[in-house]
Design an enzyme around this catalytic site. Structure first.
Site, PDB file in Angstrom:
ATOM      1  N   GLY A 154     -57.645 -77.458  21.413  1.00  0.00           N
ATOM      2  CA  GLY A 154     -56.973 -77.886  22.635  1.00  0.00           C
ATOM      3  C   GLY A 154     -57.852 -77.866  23.874  1.00  0.00           C
ATOM      4  N   CYS A 201     -33.764 -99.442  11.575  1.00  0.00           N
ATOM      5  CA  CYS A 201     -34.689-100.575  11.595  1.00  0.00           C
ATOM      6  C   CYS A 201     -33.997-101.803  11.001  1.00  0.00           C
ATOM      7  CB  CYS A 201     -35.946-100.249  10.790  1.00  0.00           C
ATOM      8  SG  CYS A 201     -37.017-101.694  10.524  1.00  0.00           S
ATOM      9  N   CYS A 221     -35.997-102.711   7.496  1.00  0.00           N
ATOM     10  CA  CYS A 221     -36.040-101.840   6.314  1.00  0.00           C
ATOM     11  C   CYS A 221     -34.940-100.788   6.316  1.00  0.00           C
ATOM     12  CB  CYS A 221     -37.406-101.157   6.205  1.00  0.00           C
ATOM     13  SG  CYS A 221     -37.594 -99.745   7.329  1.00  0.00           S
ATOM     14  N   CYS A 228     -39.218-100.999  12.942  1.00  0.00           N
ATOM     15  CA  CYS A 228     -40.186 -99.903  12.893  1.00  0.00           C
ATOM     16  C   CYS A 228     -41.452-100.268  13.645  1.00  0.00           C
ATOM     17  CB  CYS A 228     -40.622 -99.624  11.447  1.00  0.00           C
ATOM     18  SG  CYS A 228     -39.388 -98.850  10.421  1.00  0.00           S
ATOM     19  N   CYS A 251     -42.938 -99.658   7.451  1.00  0.00           N
ATOM     20  CA  CYS A 251     -41.850-100.626   7.246  1.00  0.00           C
ATOM     21  C   CYS A 251     -42.101-101.491   6.009  1.00  0.00           C
ATOM     22  CB  CYS A 251     -41.729-101.498   8.502  1.00  0.00           C
ATOM     23  SG  CYS A 251     -40.148-102.329   8.666  1.00  0.00           S
TER      24      CYS A 251
END
Lengths: 258, 362, 284
Positions: free
Chosen positions: C29, C238, C241, C263, C269
């Protein structure tokens, strides 16, 4: 340093070029005590405040602080992180101009809660409650908790700064002309508030002022400075009622004449 | 209508490039512009591209100007990207501007001095009237007579230095910071700052310099000297142990004389602002000198009140290639993040409506 | 590509960048400054991500490049081509087949593995930049772990809006020590970073910083106990899908307010559709 003092300074010296700001200055502060440093401009009183609080380094001399566990540290030998941590927890600093110590774009509650958040508080509701409690203590209407300081009067800003400083229950607070620049009636109310809070919370204070009336109202002991030298020191009433040094006598008589 | 997912990004890019090439060429019946023409007749554009691309090569810069259709920041970008691929085989000896072959040298602080005021090829005293005769082609008259004797032209700052009036930089053998190899950290040293300014955007530095003259952190500048000419670049190959000349570069150097500083221990002296640019570019060199001086505020004990004095503000924003990259990147798709904002706003509005309805019901 | 080293950068530069990456991995980080090079793509268009990818890419790697979750957005295409030309590596659009994935603004839906590296393109590595524009001061705050200012900002959001208003580039604490910007991924993607088996590398070319999250590291989005972090997405399935747990793009289909949600992760997808899942749009 004796076993009981909270803060002690010995042989502080500081010159700005040829101008003396501190000349062999000694100072002691006991827990829960209010010490006023008085003098006119150029006396070195603000410089002394800055040196005692670690914000400015002396050219010679030492300042010691004793923490709540009784551990003694040399303030100017501390690492920068330790000093910053001290200023965020055990110490506080009230500036003459509250805008120097407030975030004008952050709500009153956020300003008061910041030190709590810096110390790890993570409950929004509790932080806000604590902030509201402190606003009440400094006599700011709790309905203002979400307001921006931009909308506050000078006196309110100063009270907000005090709340922001006291929220972490510091043991020692430095104050630089806390009532400077305020109307006389506002000053009186603020001084009363400071006196009440300081006594109730047992906070030690080092207070700088040019106004003897402020010293008389708030301080247990007073140090009089002239051109970097401490000319007289003692219990407030004794020094102001029966000044020994000619400069102190001059200061006291000027006030009475006005 | 059923939704058909958008595809074909590769084809779109290829077609975009073909159209770009067409536009770059323009009307095919108009003669194709040559690199030599750009280098010879658009010299100031070429100079700017070398300065901001940070690479001295006029024909390369001219090629970049052609490839970029005259967009000088795009051209500087091409040159910078090329620069990255070049190997370093030596570090040159510091260029001696006192030994320049000078074509222009002026000073505003003295009426006359050794070497005199040499105007050179300058726009300064032209009247800004469009010359339509240029449209029909142009044959210049024979050039003015140049003095046959090359006179000594000592630098004004050295002249002031003889009396001790001008602060002198202490000579140093230390390795200068290299902004192309190490990332900048602030506060930055003067070497890093000057390198950044030398390749900085002319427009930005001009505005920053201008701001100092209008009261945003000014220091009463005078042009001590501006000199334009060619200087030789020398290296000392380890096998030889002495300096050899590897070529010439045209440089513009500006030294500003600024407000004097002094302290208890140091008597007052004039302070300096310095500008140095590839090619002939006085505007940039002067702006650079003004900004250099402003950025020295901290070391000269001056209060920092204005943007031109703020190191981080000036240095972070003076590189136009970084700036244009980031500004123009906003054209890239950001619809995923925008979608998040849409959902957040929709949710907040739904919450607010629900609250209003609850209050109305009470 | 004649005259250029494998993956464009010379070996010295790659070594310098890998040293920065190692430092970054050692201090999760924490932003490590590095000598970012000028690249043939503009700053702000992925030069940091490209330099990181170029430094870790080997001849046997398989590279996937996505932007907004899709393989065929123009900039993803451009970057994939860049590596195909300069490194000759195999490229793929399938997350599961890739060994190195360079991404802008999304984390793939398909969970990543220990043998994969995720390289994020970062425009602004400093999470405090809107609150404290000076980098010198921000560095001090990171060094002293003084992050009160960020919590104040969250407090103010809750005061003003009732909840935190940050929807992307939502700040996180890494390993309980460093405040980090996850890059402008939607807040929805933040939980994927926590204890991820893959190595996560972050490259900011213009700002010249590299940082990293080693595998299986704690990554926690900032919040308050009584206002916990929420990963939000559009409340739809979605249209292609039928997925109800993936991040969705909103597509405007007509000028009467018609909308279709699909998606954002195109590979996810397509894979679902190949497996037989359908959404309302295709079933219709």
């Amino acid at each position: 340093m004796t076993d009981e003092t909270l803060l002690s300074a010995r042989n502080l010296n500081l010159h700005f070029g040829a101008v003396p700001a501190l000349v062999n200055v000694n100072a002691d502060l006991w827990p829960g005590e209010v010490l006023a440093i008085v003098g006119e401009s150029g006396s070195g009183k603000t410089t002394l405040l800055n040196v005692l609080s670690g914000r400015m380094a002396p050219q010679s001399g030492t300042v010691w602080y004793r923490d709540s566990e009784g551990v003694q540290s040399d303030v100017h030998a501390m690492s920068a992180p330790s000093l910053r941590a001290l200023h965020r927890s055990d110490w506080g600093f009230v500036h003459q101009n509250p805008r120097d110590n407030l975030r004008m774009g952050v709500s009153a509650g956020g300003n008061v809660g910041e030190r709590l958040m810096a110390q790890g508080s993570r409950h929004y509701g509790s932080i806000r409650e604590e902030a509201i409690r402190w606003l009440a203590q400094v006599e700011i209407d709790e309905a203002r908790v979400d307001d921006l300081p931009r909308t506050f009067s000078g006196g309110m800003l100063q009270r907000l700064q005090i709340a922001r400083t006291l929220v972490t229950h510091p043991r020692l607070v430095f104050m630089d002309e806390p009532t400077g620049g305020l109307d006389v009636s506002v000053q009186a109310r603020l001084l009363d508030l400071i006196r009440t809070l300081v006594r109730r919370l047992g906070i030690a204070v080092v207070l700088v002022t040019h106004d003897l009336a402020v010293a008389r109202l708030l301080a247990h002991r007073v140090m009089v400075m002239q051109r970097g030298v401490v000319v007289e020191t003692g219990l407030t009433d004794q020094v102001l009622d029966d000044p020994q040094h000619p400069y102190t006598q001059l200061l006291v008589s000027s006030v009475l004449a006005a | 209508m059923a939704y058909v997912a958008v595809k074909g990004g590769e084809r779109a890019i290829d077609n975009a490039h073909r159209w770009l090439a067409e536009e770059r060429r323009g009307n095919p019946e108009v003669p194709d512009i040559s690199i030599a023409q750009i280098a010879e007749q658009l010299g100031r554009s070429v100079d700017r591209v070398m300065a901001e691309g940070s690479l001295y090569d006029p024909s390369l810069a001219a090629l970049a100007v052609k490839q970029a259709q005259g967009d000088l920041i795009e051209a500087a970008f091409l040159v910078r990207a090329y620069r990255t691929t070049l190997p370093r085989f030596a570090a040159a000896v510091p260029v001696d501007t006192a030994a320049m072959t000078i074509k222009r040298r002026i000073s505003a602080v003295f009426k006359d001095m050794p070497g005199g005021q040499l105007l050179g090829p300058t726009y300064d005293y032209t009247h800004r009237l469009l010359d339509f005769a240029l449209e029909a082609g142009f044959t210049p008259p024979p050039p003015a007579e140049l003095p046959t004797e090359a006179e000594e032209m000592p630098r004004i700052h050295d002249i002031l230095g003889h009396e001790g009036l001008m602060e002198m930089d202490a000579p140093s053998d230390a390795e200068p910071f290299d902004i192309t190899r190490a990332p900048m950290q602030f506060p930055a040293g003067r070497d890093a700052r000057l390198q950044s300014l030398a390749r900085g955007d002319e427009g930005f530095l001009l505005a920053m310099g201008y701001s100092t003259q209008r009261g945003w952190g000014g220091s009463h500048p005078f042009v001590g000297e501006i000199r334009v000419g060619t200087a030789s670049v020398e290296i000392v190959p380890p096998e030889l142990g002495f300096a050899i000349d590897i070529g010439d570069v045209e440089l513009t150097e500006c030294q500003m004389v600024n407000q004097f500083a002094g302290s208890k221990t140091q008597p007052p002296q004039f302070t300096r602002g310095y500008g140095l640019v590839f090619g002939h570019c006085e505007r940039k060199s002067m702006a650079m000198a003004l900004v250099d001086r402003a950025l020295r505020a901290a070391e000269l004990g001056e209060e920092i009140t204005a943007p031109a004095q703020m190191q981080e503000f000036v240095i972070y924003h003076c590189d136009n290639i970084e700036a244009t990259g980031f500004v123009e990147h906003l054209k890239l798709p950001h619809y995923v993040d925008f979608q998040s904002e849409l959902e957040t706003i929709r949710r907040m509005r739904a919450d607010a409506e629900r609250e209003m309805m609850q209050e109305a019901a009470q | 590509m004649n005259g250029y080293n494998f993956a464009y950068l010379d070996e010295q530069t790659k070594r310098m960048i890998r040293r920065a990456i190692l430092k970054a991995v050692a201090i999760p980080g924490h932003q490590v400054p590095f000598g970012s090079r000028e690249m043939p793509l503009p700053y702000g268009w992925g030069t940091g991500g490209i330099q990181v990818t170029a430094s870790v890419l080997g001849a046997n790697d398989t590279l996937k490049v996505i932007d907004q979750g899709a393989d065929d957005t123009t900039n993803a295409v451009s970057i994939r081509r860049f590596f195909a030309r300069t490194a000759g590596v195999a490229t793929t659009t399938h997350t599961a087949e890739a060994t190195v994935i360079q991404t802008r603004h999304r984390i793939p839906e398909h969970p990543l593995r220990e043998d994969q590296i995720l390289v994020y393109q970062v425009p602004q590595p400093e999470p405090l930049f809107k609150l404290e524009p000076s980098r010198a001061e921000a560095r001090r705050m990171h060094g002293l772990a003084e992050y009160g200012l960020m919590h104040v900002k969250l407090y103010e959001d809750i005061t003003r809006y009732g909840h935190v208003s940050i929807s992307y580039d939502y700040p996180v604490m890494v390993g309980g020590r460093y405040l980090m910007s996850p890059s402008p991924i939607p807040a929805f993607d933040n939980p994927k970073m926590h204890m991820m088996p893959a190595l996560q590398l972050f490259g900011a070319g213009r700002e010249k910083r590299i940082y990293a999250i080693p595998p299986y590291t704690r990554v926690e989005s900032l919040d308050f106990e009584d206002h916990p972090f929420r990963a939000t997405r559009a409340p739809h399935a979605c249209g292609l899908c039928g997925a109800e747990d993936s991040y969705l793009d909103e597509v405007v289909t007509d000028d009467k307010g018609g909308r279709l949600f699909v998606c954002s992760d195109t590979d996810h997808c397509e894979t679902r559709r190949a497996d037989g899942h359908t959404g309302t749009e295709l079933a219709a």
